[in-house]
Design a protein around this motif. Sequence first.
Motif, PDB file in Angstrom:
ATOM      1  N   ASP A  89       0.501  -1.537   0.187  1.00  0.00           N
ATOM      2  CA  ASP A  89      -0.110   0.117   0.004  1.00  0.00           C
ATOM      3  C   ASP A  89       1.123   1.154   0.163  1.00  0.00           C
ATOM      4  OD1 ASP A  89      -2.082   2.107   0.217  1.00  0.00           O
ATOM      5  OD2 ASP A  89      -3.056   1.081   2.513  1.00  0.00           O
ATOM      6  N   PHE A  90       0.747   1.526  -0.412  1.00  0.00           N
ATOM      7  CA  PHE A  90       2.028   3.524  -1.501  1.00  0.00           C
ATOM      8  C   PHE A  90       1.253   4.050  -0.978  1.00  0.00           C
ATOM      9  CE2 PHE A  90       4.572  -0.200  -4.041  1.00  0.00           C
ATOM     10  CZ  PHE A  90       5.459   0.268  -3.800  1.00  0.00           C
ATOM     11  N   ASP A  91      -0.201   4.077  -0.978  1.00  0.00           N
ATOM     12  CA  ASP A  91      -0.785   5.555  -1.007  1.00  0.00           C
ATOM     13  C   ASP A  91      -0.511   5.786   0.600  1.00  0.00           C
ATOM     14  OD1 ASP A  91      -1.504   6.507  -3.096  1.00  0.00           O
ATOM     15  OD2 ASP A  91      -3.181   4.760  -3.248  1.00  0.00           O
ATOM     16  N   ALA A  92      -0.304   4.736   1.386  1.00  0.00           N
ATOM     17  CA  ALA A  92      -0.177   4.953   2.827  1.00  0.00           C
ATOM     18  C   ALA A  92       0.551   5.847   3.079  1.00  0.00           C
ATOM     19  CB  ALA A  92       0.185   3.280   3.622  1.00  0.00           C
ATOM     20  N   TYR A  93       1.603   6.352   2.577  1.00  0.00           N
ATOM     21  CA  TYR A  93       2.760   7.594   2.924  1.00  0.00           C
ATOM     22  C   TYR A  93       2.680   8.512   2.329  1.00  0.00           C
ATOM     23  CZ  TYR A  93       5.146   3.246   4.302  1.00  0.00           C
ATOM     24  OH  TYR A  93       5.715   2.388   5.176  1.00  0.00           O
ATOM     25  N   ASN A  94       0.769   8.317   1.171  1.00  0.00           N
ATOM     26  CA  ASN A  94       0.983  10.436   1.012  1.00  0.00           C
ATOM     27  C   ASN A  94       0.257  10.488   2.808  1.00  0.00           C
ATOM     28  OD1 ASN A  94       1.352   8.672  -1.712  1.00  0.00           O
ATOM     29  ND2 ASN A  94      -0.825   9.102  -1.851  1.00  0.00           N
ATOM     30  N   HIS A  95       0.669  12.112   2.940  1.00  0.00           N
ATOM     31  CA  HIS A  95       0.569  12.877   3.508  1.00  0.00           C
ATOM     32  C   HIS A  95       0.332  14.049   3.314  1.00  0.00           C
ATOM     33  CE1 HIS A  95       2.485   9.184   6.028  1.00  0.00           C
ATOM     34  NE2 HIS A  95       3.530   9.607   5.448  1.00  0.00           N
ATOM     35  N   ASP A  96      -0.769  14.089   2.450  1.00  0.00           N
ATOM     36  CA  ASP A  96      -1.457  15.328   1.963  1.00  0.00           C
ATOM     37  C   ASP A  96      -1.905  16.713   2.823  1.00  0.00           C
ATOM     38  OD1 ASP A  96       0.079  15.176  -0.723  1.00  0.00           O
ATOM     39  OD2 ASP A  96      -2.135  14.348  -1.967  1.00  0.00           O
ATOM     40  N   ASP A  97      -2.302  15.690   3.524  1.00  0.00           N
ATOM     41  CA  ASP A  97      -3.090  16.977   5.079  1.00  0.00           C
ATOM     42  C   ASP A  97      -2.297  16.688   6.248  1.00  0.00           C
ATOM     43  OD1 ASP A  97      -3.166  13.610   5.086  1.00  0.00           O
ATOM     44  OD2 ASP A  97      -5.265  14.007   6.378  1.00  0.00           O
ATOM     45  N   TYR A  98      -1.718  17.673   5.871  1.00  0.00           N
ATOM     46  CA  TYR A  98      -0.265  17.898   7.001  1.00  0.00           C
ATOM     47  C   TYR A  98      -1.037  19.232   8.087  1.00  0.00           C
ATOM     48  CZ  TYR A  98       3.120  15.128   4.381  1.00  0.00           C
ATOM     49  OH  TYR A  98       3.567  14.614   4.323  1.00  0.00           O
ATOM     50  N   VAL A  99      -0.247  19.068   8.948  1.00  0.00           N
ATOM     51  CA  VAL A  99      -1.012  20.073  10.499  1.00  0.00           C
ATOM     52  C   VAL A  99       0.295  20.969   9.755  1.00  0.00           C
ATOM     53  CG1 VAL A  99      -0.927  20.799  12.790  1.00  0.00           C
ATOM     54  CG2 VAL A  99      -2.432  19.379  11.588  1.00  0.00           C
ATOM     55  N   GLU A 100      -0.411  22.638   9.775  1.00  0.00           N
ATOM     56  CA  GLU A 100       0.754  23.631  10.008  1.00  0.00           C
ATOM     57  C   GLU A 100       1.986  23.072  10.864  1.00  0.00           C
ATOM     58  OE1 GLU A 100       2.253  26.886   8.156  1.00  0.00           O
ATOM     59  OE2 GLU A 100       0.477  25.591   6.657  1.00  0.00           O
ATOM     60  N   GLY A 101       2.933  23.377   9.869  1.00  0.00           N
ATOM     61  CA  GLY A 101       4.204  23.221  10.524  1.00  0.00           C
ATOM     62  C   GLY A 101       4.608  21.544  11.020  1.00  0.00           C
TER      63      GLY A 101
END
Length: 135
Positions: A89-101
């Motif tokens: 599951d390569f999509d498990a490493y998508n982190h497009d919804d970060y918290v600022e900072g």
Amino acid sequence: MAYENNDKKMESIYSKRIRAGKRRTYFFDVRATRGNDYYLTITESRKRFNDNGYDRHKIFLYKEDFNKFIKALTEAVDYVKTELMPDFDFDAYNHDDYVEGEHDIEEIGNVSEAPASISEVTPVKAATSEDVDKW
């Protein structure tokens, strides 16, 4: 930032940083030549285990090679995803919804400082020593 290198300035006009794990960071820097031509430098920076320094390796990618580079990279990644690891599951490493900072990927835009290079790895095109930033 402009780096003085044998009376030659190398402008970094855009930069993107990707933190990859605890010890690795990748920098994608767009630079301008004196003649207002553009090229990309890709720098891998790894923290050394034995001291507080970093090992840095740089690839110079010129505009005439952009499409070939992207095509080869995409084909290699797709091969790993579809042929070697189809169930991962390569999509498990998508982190497009970060918290600022807390970004792993940081767009720097017009930069005042860009990473320096200790050594270079140039599978795309060889660069002369004048092309490499000095410490």
